[in-house]
Design an enzyme around this catalytic site. Structure first.
Site, PDB file in Angstrom:
ATOM      1  N   GLU A 465       0.818  -1.214   0.000  1.00  0.00           N
ATOM      2  CA  GLU A 465       0.000   0.000   0.000  1.00  0.00           C
ATOM      3  C   GLU A 465       0.858   1.275   0.000  1.00  0.00           C
ATOM      4  O   GLU A 465       0.434   2.326   0.470  1.00  0.00           O
ATOM      5  CB  GLU A 465      -0.958  -0.002   1.204  1.00  0.00           C
ATOM      6  CG  GLU A 465      -1.932  -1.160   1.177  1.00  0.00           C
ATOM      7  CD  GLU A 465      -2.790  -1.267   2.413  1.00  0.00           C
ATOM      8  OE1 GLU A 465      -3.776  -2.020   2.367  1.00  0.00           O
ATOM      9  OE2 GLU A 465      -2.475  -0.615   3.430  1.00  0.00           O
ATOM     10  N   GLU A 550      -5.968  -7.690  -1.284  1.00  0.00           N
ATOM     11  CA  GLU A 550      -6.330  -7.937   0.112  1.00  0.00           C
ATOM     12  C   GLU A 550      -7.838  -7.813   0.271  1.00  0.00           C
ATOM     13  O   GLU A 550      -8.394  -6.738   0.077  1.00  0.00           O
ATOM     14  CB  GLU A 550      -5.691  -6.912   1.060  1.00  0.00           C
ATOM     15  CG  GLU A 550      -4.193  -6.923   1.154  1.00  0.00           C
ATOM     16  CD  GLU A 550      -3.696  -5.896   2.174  1.00  0.00           C
ATOM     17  OE1 GLU A 550      -4.510  -5.414   2.991  1.00  0.00           O
ATOM     18  OE2 GLU A 550      -2.502  -5.569   2.143  1.00  0.00           O
TER      19      GLU A 550
END
Length: 932
Positions: A465, A550
């Site tokens: 991320e 995810e």
């Protein structure tokens, strides 16, 4: 001549806190070596391992994974770094002959260290993810013990843990090149020593004058994979003071059967290396015709060849050798033009990614080949094909990759950057990564050299991320650029041999939400991470991008695990608080909250899914109902993504596969290695060919992820109510499923029927017409819209008769069982002819060495059965034998149906009685013994 090769130094270590040791390293390795004498501050050490692992072994701290005991362990933020700075000491013997050289090797230390060998000091540089090798030839004693002492210092910036916890604590750990999870996350508690220690392999290696360093193996393919070349480059170091004339030989062998190997290639080249010099030698490409290819799990076999490189020095003999199992496969990764998601191809065939996120095997870095084998086999058993090594965890070890090679799990390996610690978070963290960028790049390059020869390694990713700082990202882009052959295979000329690149054969992507992952632009667009309505996973609105790196949900383990990992205060189930809007909030006890419990409700969005089965009475009832939800939740997640294969999605990775501690969220198996029902829901949904019910459209679908077309198959759909009736039975004939396609078969009409029951069971079977062999079996429990599953509560009183037979084989300590379970009840309101049609292809295994009939006379489905294996001699409350590999579990059988299950496990050392296999179920809460 002493034997050429490597010897592990993995036993006989001692440890002591440095501030309690009066001697320096020179004294410890010369005049005053430590011992375990009475009143000594020295203790037996865990190497490889961490300081906390050593302290736990010696019962100097309570188990940090049990209950709230981690709170009573001193945190490095309160004690200072000296408190977790430790000496490690061992002895070893090493005899060598003239012109032989000895190196001491540390595959990883966290975080910095000074090494003393027989009084001689070497300072090891910083960095958790780098190897250290240095020559100790001239300082060894040939005829007596050599003394080795290492003082290991914690990370420079261990940070503090805010009272509210947080993602990576105060983010200070991000200033070092180290694992970031150690400051705690929303799924793990902080590691009080920040994983300080000699956490990976220590060895000594003996070579002749020339040693082999980091060979690089790359394969290229032509003529539709008939013509294959192996490219090899290796560094050769001449330790001697004279020019070395060498012959370097590559041998490639494959195992045929029963240990018989075939030599495919035996090739030798001559090399001259100057005195004290290094040479990077590239062999001419080695040709193989139609080798057996390596395939990921679900696509084919994981064929591996053994590549052996040997260097022989003139007038000396064999000087060094290196061996690596190697799989011939081509991996391609591009952004798909249809979905916008990243698309992977293996050997020219697209692979639909269904996998999960991985942190590490154990939070205290108690890493072992045995546990890695179990971990990776569990993933293969779930029919997964990719594991993502998350950036806040480890650059995983070669043993991890070895078993991914064996079981066919592709690996996405991230470097040590996370958004929470490197740019986001509360407080906002530093976006510039570690303080020492050169150190980060050095560790990254060394990690690439350590792992690049594994066929399972699929891609490198800069961070989680987040992308690395600009200079690091540019360096990684350059270092990990594709070789022209892999970037543009049609180019007629190559600029160099592919094996001279650092990697060059697999892509580098700068971050987990960039370039074909999530929205592709780095906006926060992965997740969600909470309970969902099962049907929502199938809806077009659930996730709008092509590849979700995810997406997570619940993960409650069985009650035995709660009792094994918490004192009695932790056995209290959550309070259910109903709000004015009708939604229920779960309020867990403090221990569950500390162990990061994630609830089975989302007030305002999702009604409590455990209460769908009625209010739980106690811990056992709560955990059992949680397993029902677990199964449905993760099966629906995977089926929902599979139903849009290639039309909307190219893949999904679940957050997360397992917990590196005794956590209570997002897992398919717990830290004790007992599978939750999620494991088997995923296993069912991710099978290569799968029949499923689309919970949003109510259509029956066939998902074929293989390269083979399915024809001459049929689907049988049967509905069973709680009285044992079969009100709906239909066979869909002349079914065809093209390769790598999803086919809608028919609308499932039963819920629209008159007098449809509020709770019912649906069994789908896809089978070959010719021999009735079942390809895919899928069992659902369903309710009508607006209803729930509370009618299953009185269904527990049904006594469904079972017949159980068992075959067993004992190989050493390992038991291999095949257990067949047969629901012998007959359905109500069905003609004998229909019964015969339904179950003629199911039979009970004969010639069994044990048999059991379970008393009962009620017709119906034997619901939610589960095997477990126990030690009858154990005096502990938790008698489970773990791990156990089951071919299936958490299963249900309709009237007249039988299924066979393979169960394998190793018996505990010293056990005299046979282990006991228990079978419990919704209708059999107390269970009964089926073996032992």
């Amino acid at each position: 001549m002493a034997e050429i090769g490597k010897t592990l130094l993995d036993s006989g270590w001692l440890a002591a806190r440095s501030i309690e040791v009066n001697e320096d390293g020179k004294q410890l390795t010369t005049s005053n070596p430590p011992s375990l004498a009475s009143q000594s501050k020295w203790m037996e050490a865990v190497v490889p391992g961490t300081v906390l692992g050593t302290l736990l072994k010696n019962k100097a701290i309570p188990d940090p994974f049990y209950g709230l005991q981690n709170e009573s362990i001193t945190d490095i933020a309160d004690s200072g770094r000296d408190y977790y700075t430790f000496w490690f000491f061992t002895k070893f013997q090493c005899k060598r002959l003239l012109n032989q050289y000895v190196h001491l090797n540390f595959r990883a230390i966290n975080y910095s260290a000074e090494v003393y060998v027989n009084g001689h000091k070497t300072v090891l540089p910083k960095g958790m993810f780098r190897r250290h090798t240095f020559d100790v030839t001239d300082i060894l004693h040939p005829d007596k013990d050599n003394l080795l002492a290492v003082i290991v210092h914690p990370p420079d910036h261990p940070g503090t843990i805010p009272p509210e916890g947080g993602q990576g604590g105060d983010h200070e750990i991000g200033k070092d090149v180290a694992a970031q999870y150690v400051q705690g996350w929303d799924w793990i508690c902080p590691m009080r020593d920040r994983n300080t220690g000699i956490w990976d392999e220590v060895s000594i290696s003996i070579t002749g004058p020339v040693r082999i360093i980091d060979p690089h193996l790359v394969s290229t393919f032509f003529d539709n994979y008939k013509r294959v070349y192996l490219h090899v480059t290796t560094e050769l170091e001449n330790k001697s003071t004279w020019k070395a004339d060498c012959s370097v030989t590559i041998q490639i062998t494959t195992e045929l059967e029963n240990g018989v190997c075939l030599v495919e290639i035996l090739h030798t080249e001559n090399v001259t290396i100057p005195a004290r010099g290094n040479t990077q030698h590239t062999f001419k490409p080695l040709f193989l015709y139609k080798p057996e290819l390596w395939w990921p799990n679900g696509m084919g076999k994981q064929n591996l060849y053994e590549v052996l490189i040997t260097v022989v020095v003139k007038e000396f003999g064999e000087s060094d050798s290196w061996m690596q199992p190697f799989g011939f496969r081509k991996i391609e990764s591009v952004i798909d033009s249809v979905t916008g998601g990243r698309l992977f191809k293996i050997n020219g065939e697209p692979i639909f990614i269904r996998g999960g996120n991985w942190i590490l095997s154990d939070g205290l870095l108690r890493l072992s080949k045995e546990r890695y084998r179990t971990d990776i086999k569990f993933h293969a058993d779930m029919n997964m094909n990719m594991i993502r090594c998350w950036g806040g965890g480890l650059a995983e070890r070669p043993e991890f990759y070895h078993f991914c090679d064996i079981y066919g799990l592709l690996v996405w390996q991230e470097f040590w950057i996370t958004g929470d610690v490197d740019g986001r978070g509360v407080p906002v963290s530093n976006p510039n990564g570690p303080l020492d960028h050169d150190l980060f790049i050095l560790c990254a390059r060394d990690t690439v050299k350590l792992l690049r020869n594994h066929p399972s390694l699929a891609l490198w990713v800069g961070g989680n991320e987040q992308v690395p700082p600009k200079d690091i990202n540019e360096a990684l882009n350059q270092d990990l650029r594709l070789h022209p052959h892999f970037a543009t295979p049609s180019l007629p000329d190559w600029d160099s041999d592919p094996s001279v690149y650092l990697d060059g054969a697999r892509v580098y992507v700068q971050g987990s939400m960039w370039d074909g992952f999530a929205d592709g632009k780095g906006n926060f667009s992965d997740g969600p991470y909470e309970i969902q309505y099962p049907e929502d996973f199938f809806k077009d609105t659930f996730y709008k991008f092509g590849f979700n790196p995810e997406v997570g949900s619940v993960g409650m383990p069985v009650a035995d695990t709660i009792r094994a990992t918490m004192p009695r205060e932790g056995w209290e189930i959550p309070l259910f608080k109903k709000g004015a809007d009708g939604f229920v909030e779960e309020v867990p006890n403090r221990m569950w909250d500390y162990h990061k419990y994630i609830p089975y409700s989302k007030p305002g969005k999702v009604h409590d899914q455990i209460l769908m089965y009625g209010a739980p009475r106690d811990l056992d009832d709560f955990c059992l109902k949680a397993q029902l939800v677990n199964y449905i939740q993760y099966r629906a997640l995977v089926e929902g993504w599979s139903s849009r294969m290639w039309t909307k999605y190219t893949g999904v990775l679940i957050w997360k596969n397992q917990n590196p501690w005794t956590g209570l969220r997002g897992q398919f198996y717990d830290h004790l290695l007992d599978q939750t029902a999620s494991f088997y829901g995923c296993r069912s949904a991710a099978e290569p060919v799968h029949v499923q019910l689309n919970l949003a459209s109510n259509f029956i679908e066939v998902v074929n992820t293989t390269s083979r077309e399915l024809s001459d198959v049929e689907i049988e759909a049967s509905v069973w109510d709680l009285d044992g009736n079969c009100p709906y039975y239909k066979v869909f004939s002349k079914v065809s499923a093209p390769p790598k396609k999803v086919v809608q078969i028919s609308d499932f009409t039963y819920p629209k029927s008159e007098n449809a029951k509020p709770v019912y069971f649906l069994l789908l079977k896809l089978y070959h017409v010719t021999d009735k062999t079942v390809i895919s079996r899928n069992f659902y429990w369903l309710h009508l819209p607006g209803k729930d599953y509370t009618l299953l509560e009185p269904y527990r009183n049904k006594q469904i008769p079972l017949k159980i037979t068992c075959d067993s084989v004992l190989v050493g300590p390992k038991f291999e069982l095949e257990i067949t379970v047969h629901n012998t009840s007959r359905a109500n309101a069905l003609q004998d002819g229909l019964l015969h049609k339904l179950f003629s292809r199911f039979g009970v295994t004969a010639d069994s060495n044990c048999g059991l009939k379970v008393v009962g006379s009620d017709p119906g489905v034997a619901f939610f059965l589960r095997f477990s294996v126990h030690n009858p001699e154990s005096e502990k409350q938790d008698t489970r034998i773990l791990p156990v590999h089951y071919s299936d579990n958490y299963f249900s059988l309709v009237p007249g149906e039988s299924m066979s299950f393979k169960i394998s496990f190793a018996a505990p050392t010293g056990i005299k009685k046979s282990p006991r296999v228990l079978l419990r179920g919704w209708n059999y809460p107390d269970g009964f013994t089926v073996f032992g």
